[in-house]
Design an enzyme around this catalytic site. Structure first.
Site, mmCIF file in Angstrom:
data_model
loop_
_atom_site.group_PDB
_atom_site.id
_atom_site.type_symbol
_atom_site.label_atom_id
_atom_site.label_comp_id
_atom_site.label_asym_id
_atom_site.label_seq_id
_atom_site.Cartn_x
_atom_site.Cartn_y
_atom_site.Cartn_z
ATOM 1 N N LYS A 22 0.828 -1.210 0.000
ATOM 2 C CA LYS A 22 0.000 0.000 0.000
ATOM 3 C C LYS A 22 0.863 1.260 0.000
ATOM 4 C CE LYS A 22 -1.776 1.639 3.956
ATOM 5 N NZ LYS A 22 -1.531 3.062 4.213
ATOM 6 N N ASN A 23 1.841 1.300 0.885
ATOM 7 C CA ASN A 23 2.588 2.554 1.027
ATOM 8 C C ASN A 23 3.511 2.835 -0.158
ATOM 9 O OD1 ASN A 23 1.248 3.075 3.357
ATOM 10 N ND2 ASN A 23 2.918 2.496 4.735
ATOM 11 N N ARG A 96 -3.400 9.928 4.392
ATOM 12 C CA ARG A 96 -2.111 10.565 4.632
ATOM 13 C C ARG A 96 -1.414 10.909 3.305
ATOM 14 N NH1 ARG A 96 -0.261 13.366 8.211
ATOM 15 N NH2 ARG A 96 1.980 13.464 8.274
ATOM 16 N N CYS A 120 -4.182 7.994 9.865
ATOM 17 C CA CYS A 120 -4.522 7.447 11.177
ATOM 18 C C CYS A 120 -4.111 8.417 12.273
ATOM 19 C CB CYS A 120 -3.800 6.122 11.384
ATOM 20 S SG CYS A 120 -4.531 4.789 10.443
ATOM 21 N N ARG A 125 1.443 14.431 13.418
ATOM 22 C CA ARG A 125 2.133 14.017 12.187
ATOM 23 C C ARG A 125 2.462 15.268 11.372
ATOM 24 N NH1 ARG A 125 -0.852 8.592 10.085
ATOM 25 N NH2 ARG A 125 1.140 8.234 9.078
ATOM 26 N N PRO A 126 3.500 15.991 11.803
ATOM 27 C CA PRO A 126 3.832 17.249 11.134
ATOM 28 C C PRO A 126 4.350 17.008 9.721
ATOM 29 C CG PRO A 126 5.535 16.675 12.718
ATOM 30 C CD PRO A 126 4.455 15.654 12.874
ATOM 31 N N ILE A 127 4.340 18.069 8.894
ATOM 32 C CA ILE A 127 4.918 17.934 7.543
ATOM 33 C C ILE A 127 6.032 18.962 7.336
ATOM 34 C CG2 ILE A 127 2.891 16.868 6.456
ATOM 35 C CD1 ILE A 127 2.342 19.676 5.205
ATOM 36 N N ASP A 128 6.641 19.368 8.467
ATOM 37 C CA ASP A 128 7.688 20.397 8.368
ATOM 38 C C ASP A 128 8.867 19.950 7.497
ATOM 39 O OD1 ASP A 128 7.904 18.625 10.736
ATOM 40 O OD2 ASP A 128 9.868 19.566 10.947
ATOM 41 N N GLN A 129 9.196 18.668 7.509
ATOM 42 C CA GLN A 129 10.338 18.207 6.713
ATOM 43 C C GLN A 129 10.021 18.207 5.211
ATOM 44 O OE1 GLN A 129 13.450 17.664 8.209
ATOM 45 N NE2 GLN A 129 12.239 18.583 9.838
ATOM 46 N N ASP A 309 4.490 0.045 12.135
ATOM 47 C CA ASP A 309 3.210 -0.465 11.630
ATOM 48 C C ASP A 309 2.949 -1.913 12.035
ATOM 49 O OD1 ASP A 309 2.721 1.957 10.510
ATOM 50 O OD2 ASP A 309 2.832 1.318 8.421
ATOM 51 N N ILE A 331 8.511 5.975 17.100
ATOM 52 C CA ILE A 331 8.192 6.765 15.894
ATOM 53 C C ILE A 331 6.986 7.686 16.125
ATOM 54 C CG2 ILE A 331 7.741 6.666 13.395
ATOM 55 C CD1 ILE A 331 10.325 5.203 14.016
ATOM 56 N N ARG A 401 -8.911 0.352 4.752
ATOM 57 C CA ARG A 401 -8.003 1.296 4.081
ATOM 58 C C ARG A 401 -6.732 0.608 3.612
ATOM 59 N NH1 ARG A 401 -6.463 6.089 7.707
ATOM 60 N NH2 ARG A 401 -4.865 5.914 6.132
HETATM 61 C C1 UD1 Z 1 4.598 6.442 6.658
HETATM 62 C C2 UD1 Z 1 3.578 5.348 6.457
HETATM 63 C C3 UD1 Z 1 3.086 4.829 7.803
HETATM 64 C C4 UD1 Z 1 4.260 4.429 8.690
HETATM 65 C C5 UD1 Z 1 5.317 5.532 8.764
HETATM 66 C C6 UD1 Z 1 6.584 5.094 9.481
HETATM 67 C C7 UD1 Z 1 2.553 5.982 4.354
HETATM 68 C C8 UD1 Z 1 1.364 6.512 3.662
HETATM 69 N N1 UD1 Z 1 2.482 5.888 5.704
HETATM 70 O O1 UD1 Z 1 3.920 7.492 7.330
HETATM 71 O O2 UD1 Z 1 2.253 3.702 7.571
HETATM 72 O O3 UD1 Z 1 3.786 4.184 10.001
HETATM 73 O O4 UD1 Z 1 5.684 5.947 7.433
HETATM 74 O O5 UD1 Z 1 7.118 3.971 8.863
HETATM 75 O O6 UD1 Z 1 3.545 5.597 3.750
HETATM 76 N N2 UD1 Z 1 7.905 13.685 10.958
HETATM 77 C C9 UD1 Z 1 8.232 14.981 11.244
HETATM 78 N N3 UD1 Z 1 8.148 15.916 10.246
HETATM 79 C C10 UD1 Z 1 7.749 15.611 8.989
HETATM 80 C C11 UD1 Z 1 7.419 14.270 8.701
HETATM 81 C C12 UD1 Z 1 7.502 13.334 9.709
HETATM 82 O O7 UD1 Z 1 8.602 15.311 12.373
HETATM 83 O O8 UD1 Z 1 7.704 16.506 8.145
HETATM 84 C C13 UD1 Z 1 8.007 12.656 12.009
HETATM 85 C C14 UD1 Z 1 6.662 11.996 12.338
HETATM 86 O O9 UD1 Z 1 5.931 12.724 13.271
HETATM 87 C C15 UD1 Z 1 7.116 10.653 12.875
HETATM 88 C C16 UD1 Z 1 8.377 10.355 12.058
HETATM 89 O O10 UD1 Z 1 8.800 11.594 11.521
HETATM 90 O O11 UD1 Z 1 7.471 10.765 14.223
HETATM 91 C C17 UD1 Z 1 8.197 9.381 10.937
HETATM 92 O O12 UD1 Z 1 7.119 9.806 10.101
HETATM 93 P P1 UD1 Z 1 7.046 9.427 8.560
HETATM 94 O O13 UD1 Z 1 8.070 8.370 8.266
HETATM 95 O O14 UD1 Z 1 7.050 10.659 7.748
HETATM 96 O O15 UD1 Z 1 5.613 8.770 8.469
HETATM 97 P P2 UD1 Z 1 4.547 8.952 7.347
HETATM 98 O O16 UD1 Z 1 5.213 9.193 6.025
HETATM 99 O O17 UD1 Z 1 3.494 9.879 7.825
#
Ligand code: UD1
Length: 434
Positions: A22-23, A96, A120, A125-129, A309, A331, A401
């Protein structure tokens, strides 16, 4: 509201075939819009998340066609290059991976407007990166009224980007935004998950120049144009792991087909450590358990560490094992929401900060449960299959999902599970199997 009704206590035995990841699919489907030519993508899991993303891609103006349930044709050439383009509907806000359209559209048109991603509820779940990466490539990123992210650039130019945290989503998104940028982009401290490699392989098959995916430094040399391709998605590591723990928790014997055993090593080694038997073949694994398993310590980590996961499914298995186990979630900060539900089945688990201390019990008893999120929902299904008596699990929309034909696959293994719409359906099931 549809729910699962389960009569537990049966040993699960037989074979199950795992769907596409899926991912990986979510990144790849979004990546397909980067070219104006047709992409034919095979082994797409037929689950809600991919259906929602495909509908969003179609709503953008792309031509999207299911050739069969697992093969999709996408042609991004009909998407208008317009600032009116906006990815937003009630469904896309719930998944997501909507954010992958941000990277893909920004890469293609230098403009993207996408509703902030949902997914979920497992913590902040920030998107700052993601934003940091887009800005490093030269985009201006704003969050505007109504929770939309707008990213815009005159041109995108490759850059050196250091990720402050290891993130799957941002690594993929920056690859999507940079494959058509001018010059060289380097992503340092990149995530290394198998689906990162799969998205990079897909982009390379379209003519991109990405090196190092699967290591923590990814180097992307921008190209002028991408072309159509045919590609088959890797098997789903987490669906496979879910059936592996299902075999262990139900004292079963399951041959799990269409997998890449290397991607499952963290799960296989923990199951072996607690006393299950795991036999690896070229593209399948067989998991067997006989009697009570043992306790262990687990910490979730980015790949190749133990996947977050798989944390709830493994907790369900350990809560039936002998002794005290500790699971540390490193995580996401809110990933123990299933513990209350499991306690109602007799599990003895105490959550302290980001750790769960699990004292194994001999049996669960069936209960009426609510799935709190996708993976925790799957974990509760495993618990109900291992439990004495009947359970119901509400909110199966989360499970749908990410798991294709979950109940059908479990039935084929001898599990007694059905989807019930009404209490009458539940009663009918109980009379039939009880
Ligand atoms: C993806 C997967 C999810 C899995 C996760 C970790 C998809 C659609 N989802 O989620 O199933 O549980 O990887 O393997 O592929 N973070 C930041 N800033 C950011 C982005 C992330 O601080 O901009 C933090 C998150 O809060 C978290 C960590 O980084 O603590 C890992 O998140 P990330 O690997 O980005 O997870 P997702 O891509 O949301």
């Amino acid at each position: 509201m549809e729910k699962y009704v389960i009569n537990g206590g049966k040993t699960l035995e037989g074979e199950v075939t795992i769907a596409g990841a899926k991912n990986a699919a979510l990144g790849i489907l979004a990546a397909a819009v980067l070219t104006d030519e047709e992409c034919i993508i095979d082994n797409v899991p037929y689950v809600e998340d991919t259906k929602v993303l495909l509908r969003a891609i179609e709503n953008l103006g792309a031509r999207v066609k299911y050739i069969d349930n697992h093969t999709v044709s996408i042609c991004g050439g009909t998407i208008p290059n317009s600032e009116d383009l906006c990815v937003d509907d009630d469904y896309i806000r719930k998944i997501r991976a909507s954010y992958y359209l941000l990277g893909a559209l920004l890469g293609k048109f230098k403009y993207a407007q996408v509703a902030l991603p949902g997914g979920c509820d497992i913590g902040l779940r920030p998107i700052d990166q993601h934003i940091k990466g887009f800005e490093a490539l030269g985009a201006k990123v704003d969050i505007v009224n109504g929770g939309k992210v707008v990213a815009k650039a005159d041109k995108l130019v490759g850059n050196h980007i250091y990720m402050d945290v290891v993130t799957v989503g941002a690594t993929i998104n920056i690859m999507l935004a940079s494959v058509l940028a001018e010059g060289k982009t380097t992503i340092e401290n990149a995530a290394k998950e198998p689906h990162i490699v799969d998205v990079a392989n897909f982009l390379n098959s379209m003519g991109a120049n990405i090196k190092g995916a699967g290591t923590d430094v990814i180097r992307i040399r921008g190209v002028q144009k991408l072309k159509g391709t045919e590609y088959s998605i890797i098997p789903d590591q987490i669906e496979a792991g879910t059936f592996m723990t299902m075999a262990a928790a139900t004292n079963g014997d399951i041959l799990i087909k269409n997998v890449i055993p290397k991607h499952l090593e963290a799960i296989s080694s923990k199951l072996t450590e607690i006393g299950a038997t795991v036999i690896e073949y070229d593209d399948s694994v067989r998991v067997m358990a006989d009697g009570r398993l043992k306790s262990t310590q687990i910490k979730t980590l980015p790949y190749p560490g133990f996947p977050t996961d798989m944390q709830p499914q493994m907790a369900v298995t350990l809560a039936l094992s002998q002794g005290t186990s500790v699971i540390t979630e490193s995580i996401f900060e809110n990933r123990f929401k299933y513990v209350n539900e499991l306690s109602r089945m007799g599990a003895r688990i105490k959550v302290e900060g980001n750790s769960a201390v699990i004292n194994g019990v001999e049996k669960y008893t069936g209960a009426n449960l609510v799935a709190p999120d996708l993976r925790a929902g799957a974990a509760l299904v495993i618990a109900a299959l291992a439990a004495d008596g009947f359970s119901t699990i509400e909110d199966i929309k989360y499970i749908l999902r990410g798991y294709e034909d979950f109940d059908g696959k479990i039935r084929a293994l001898g599990g007694q599970i059905e989807v019930a719409d009404t209490d009458r359906d539940v009663q009918k099931f109980k009379l039939r199997v009880g």
